[in-house]
Design an enzyme around this catalytic site. Structure first.
Site, short mmCIF file in Angstrom:
data_model
loop_
_atom_site.label_atom_id
_atom_site.label_comp_id
_atom_site.label_asym_id
_atom_site.label_seq_id
_atom_site.Cartn_x
_atom_site.Cartn_y
_atom_site.Cartn_z
N HIS A 80 0.82 -1.21 0.00
CA HIS A 80 0.00 0.00 0.00
C HIS A 80 0.85 1.26 0.00
CE1 HIS A 80 -3.60 2.40 0.88
NE2 HIS A 80 -2.83 3.08 1.70
N HIS A 106 -10.24 2.78 -0.28
CA HIS A 106 -10.37 2.24 1.07
C HIS A 106 -11.16 0.94 0.97
CE1 HIS A 106 -9.67 4.01 5.30
NE2 HIS A 106 -8.56 4.08 4.60
#
Length: 749
Positions: free
Chosen positions: A51, A97
């Site tokens: 990420h 998200h």
């Protein structure tokens, strides 16, 4: 003094528990010249996670074009920034998200909004608009409905409370997202050009000040536990719930106003959001960008929970926090501003000079002069993560998918009207929960081809310009051909803003893919990047930022490749609302562009016939650029057009139905189409309603854009001669009922 190590890798296996491979842990020991301790391993684990580091995608992202005449800040900062003219800059960012929202949909979506807002005001821009491309599995069970309702409630609950309008987005239902929904959030902000600030820890001796909320255990491991791994087959994701952050929009609102005042008063040297990887990310990145070091007193960090370990404090992703770099003489004034806005401000460290070897070191101390708990080169965390050239290979059946095309195109469609009715859906159930009129700058809100905003906000110079923004995706296209599909998605998004009269100036992307350890996924990602690069170069649209979300898989099954692109356009003179998609009585209907005879990747083929094969249409980017220029000219001429709508998902069939529904006016098409022409989704087409058909045809001819009159508007039916004959009531009833019925709610009266 080096911090104590916790034992050898073989003795502890701690690095594996933190998501680091043996090779990565060995590289860390090589960088440090000694074994890393627990805190240092935790810091490397979050910063070297997929990420944060993009270790599987950086190699490919380098191929994207990032330069342009309007670009002020490109990829690498918290947000991209472009010059919109009149002394005004626009900041733009999109993030995912996905994994947090799959585990805890309300907080996952809410904190996605909070994080993207901070990316924008970190640059000095006031957030003025949000958009939310959402992807779910069919909401035909309790869990599916829980995900949809929770995500939408989280976005509305946070965005409405913090006071930023949500002006558009997308809503997609497909089986591929049943276990792994995608929640992408975009934010747009505006600022005077001189307020632009970068996240750099400049000035040796300057103070490091933590602003905002206290630090807790929520969100620990968010970027590694959640965003860098897929979901297991068991479906028991409850153990991951503590890794989801918890948001407070009212704290965020105070933080926005305090930070913008601090920037206006020039009381900060640099500002950085605390998002993924928390304090570790904010401290190492600001130091690395400036070529400095930093000492951080972990004991000074305000905490909301007792007995937190240093590794918890340094990796917590608790929300509503910012890091400011402040000259010592400005600390008092900063604290006074923060007191007025009821924002906590705590000095937790200092900017330090590089060591004798020229290396800026990030040191974590227990007390201002206490024990050194961690000592690492800042750049090793921020910039030296592994770069993987992972194996890539096309799917084994890629050559066999084309066999569907001939049979789809040669077969007949018995009832095209039934297929049209099945495609319409009123998504206002979603956007009615959003306040899209905050600031009163929204000229065109949800439901149009693009959102349109006045270029106005407190503190901005006066301007008659406007902004148009559109988010677009098409996983059906990209599952079939990720290169052509992505190029067509870029083309569609650019056309959407051009249909509002805006010149496309920049693009941001959110690339949602499956497990990068699968060669097919890396092939999809590589092809997607090449398709995006090809389209952006041909259309003159620079990529100013983006996000990559990988490991979107469940039980070993990857989602379909889902690149989301958002194109920003500038309207030179926003003097009136641009034409909507809604038809107007007694207009001629003109089709710009050429329809390619293919049904591959179309909604008709995939959703109505279950056919996922075929050869995707070609994308003529030179012709598309001419179309973009023409649309900006046509929309800019007052009184020329009555309606404008691009043709994309669902083809001409859905484009016509949406225009009929939006205007409450029917149409008759009398050009002898067959079902292929009706449902083809080939790009580069626009439906125009006008009383001045000769003038539109003449301008199209001058621009070398194909154009033809295909029918007229009026009445209360949608008629495509020989294929479709639907009443307005049939269309409207299905359109209104489709989403509530899918969610198990009563249909609106």
């Amino acid at each position: 003094m080096a911090p104590p190590a916790d034992g050898t890798l073989e003795e502890t296996g701690l690095h594996r528990a933190l998501g680091l491979t043996d090779e990565e842990a060995a590289r860390i020991a090589e960088i440090l010249g000694r074994p890393a301790n627990h805190l240092e391993l935790a810091m490397f684990a979050v910063m070297w996670s997929e990420h944060c580091s993009y270790k599987s995608s950086r190699l490919h992202l380098r191929r994207l074009p990032t330069q342009g005449p309007d670009v002020l800040v490109g990829p690498g900062e918290n947000a991209g920034v472009v010059d919109a003219g009149d002394g005004i800059a626009v900041a733009l960012r999109i993030e995912s998200h996905n994994h947090p929202s799959a585990v805890e949909p309300y907080q996952g979506a809410a904190t996605g909004v909070g994080g993207i807002l901070r990316d924008i005001f970190t640059m000095g821009a006031r957030p003025v608009a949000l958009m939310d491309p959402l992807f779910f599995g069919p909401p035909d069970d309790a869990r599916g409905r829980w995900l949809v309702e929770g995500v939408v409630a989280g976005i509305s609950g946070y965005g409405n409370s913090v006071g930023v309008p949500t002006v558009g987005g997308e809503l997609t239902f497909a089986p591929t997202y049943a276990r792994n929904p995608l929640v992408n959030v975009l934010c747009l902000g505006v600022m005077p050009k001189e307020r632009l600030v970068l996240g750099r820890a400049s000035g040796v001796g300057n103070l490091v000040v933590l602003l905002g909320a206290t630090t807790g255990r929520d969100g620990i491991g968010g970027v590694s536990v959640l965003a860098s791994t897929g979901f297991a087959e068991s479906g028991d994701d409850g153990a991951k719930r503590p890794s989801v952050q918890v948001g407070d929009p009212f704290e965020e609102k105070r933080l926005i106003e305090a930070c913008l005042e601090l920037l206006d008063r020039q009381l900060v040297v640099g500002v950085q959001d605390l998002g993924g990887a928390g304090l570790t990310c904010a401290t190492c990145e600001t130091a690395a960008r400036a070529g400095t070091g930093m000492d951080v007193d972990v004991s000074a960090v305000p905490r909301r929970q007792p007995a937190m370990e240093p590794f918890e404090v340094m990796t917590s992703e608790s929300q509503e926090r910012m890091l400011a770099i402040v000259a010592p003489g400005d600390l008092g004034a900063l604290q006074e501003v923060c007191r007025r806005w009821e924002v906590r401000a705590t000095a937790i460290g200092t900017v330090t000079a590089p060591d004798a070897g020229g290396v800026g070191r990030l040191r974590v101390l227990d007390g201002p002069e206490g024990m050194v708990l961690a000592d690492v080169p800042a750049t090793s965390l921020a910039d030296e993560a592994p770069l993987y050239d992972r194996p890539l290979a096309p799917p084994a059946d890629v050559e066999h998918r084309q066999v569907d095309e001939a049979t789809m195109s040669s077969s007949t469609a018995a009832d095209c009207g039934e297929d049209v009715v099945a495609m319409v859906m009123d998504s206002s159930w979603v956007w009615r929960q959003y306040d899209h009129m905050l600031f009163l700058n929204t000229v065109v809100g949800p439901g149009g081809d693009a959102a349109v905003l006045r270029l106005a906000a407190p503190g901005l110079p006066p301007s008659r310009r406007g902004l148009a923004i559109s988010t677009d995706s098409n996983p059906r296209w990209c599952a079939l051909d990720p290169r052509r599909g992505t190029a067509a998605t870029v083309a569609e998004s650019a056309l959407n803003v051009a249909c509002a009269g805006a010149r496309p100036v920049a693009l941001v992307n959110c690339l949602n893919f499956g497990n990068p350890e699968h060669p097919e996924v890396m092939w999809q990602l590589s092809e997607c990047v090449d398709g995006m690069a090809e389209a952006c170069l041909a259309l003159g649209i620079p990529v100013i930022g983006g996000n990559v979300s990988l490991y979107n898989e469940s039980a070993g099954t990857d989602i379909d490749p889902t690149p989301v692109v958002a194109v920003l356009g500038v309207i030179e003179r926003l003097e009136r609302r641009p034409p909507s998609m809604g038809l107007v009585e007694d207009h001629g209907l003109v089709l710009l562009g050429t329809t390619q005879r293919t049904l591959a990747g179309s909604r008709w083929a995939v959703e109505r016939r279950g056919r996922r094969g075929g050869t995707l249409f070609a994308v003529d980017l030179a012709a598309h650029r001419r179309l973009l220029d023409l649309m900006v000219e046509l929309v800019g001429q007052q009184g020329l057009l009555g309606s404008v709508h691009d043709v994309s998902g669902g083809g001409l069939a859905l484009g016509l139905a949406e225009s009929v529904l939006a205007g409450g006016v029917g149409t008759r098409i009398s050009v002898g189409w067959d079902h292929v022409e009706l449902f083809s989704e080939s790009p580069g087409r626009v439906l125009l309603g006008t009383r001045h058909t000769d003038e539109v045809l003449a301008q199209a001819a001058a621009a070398s854009v194909p154009a033809a009159v295909i029918g007229s508007t009026g009445g209360d039916r949608l008629i495509v001669e020989g294929l479709v004959d639907l009443t307005m009531k049939e269309l409207t009833d299905r359109w209104r009922r489709a989403l509530p019925e899918a969610l198990g709610e009563p249909a609106p009266a």
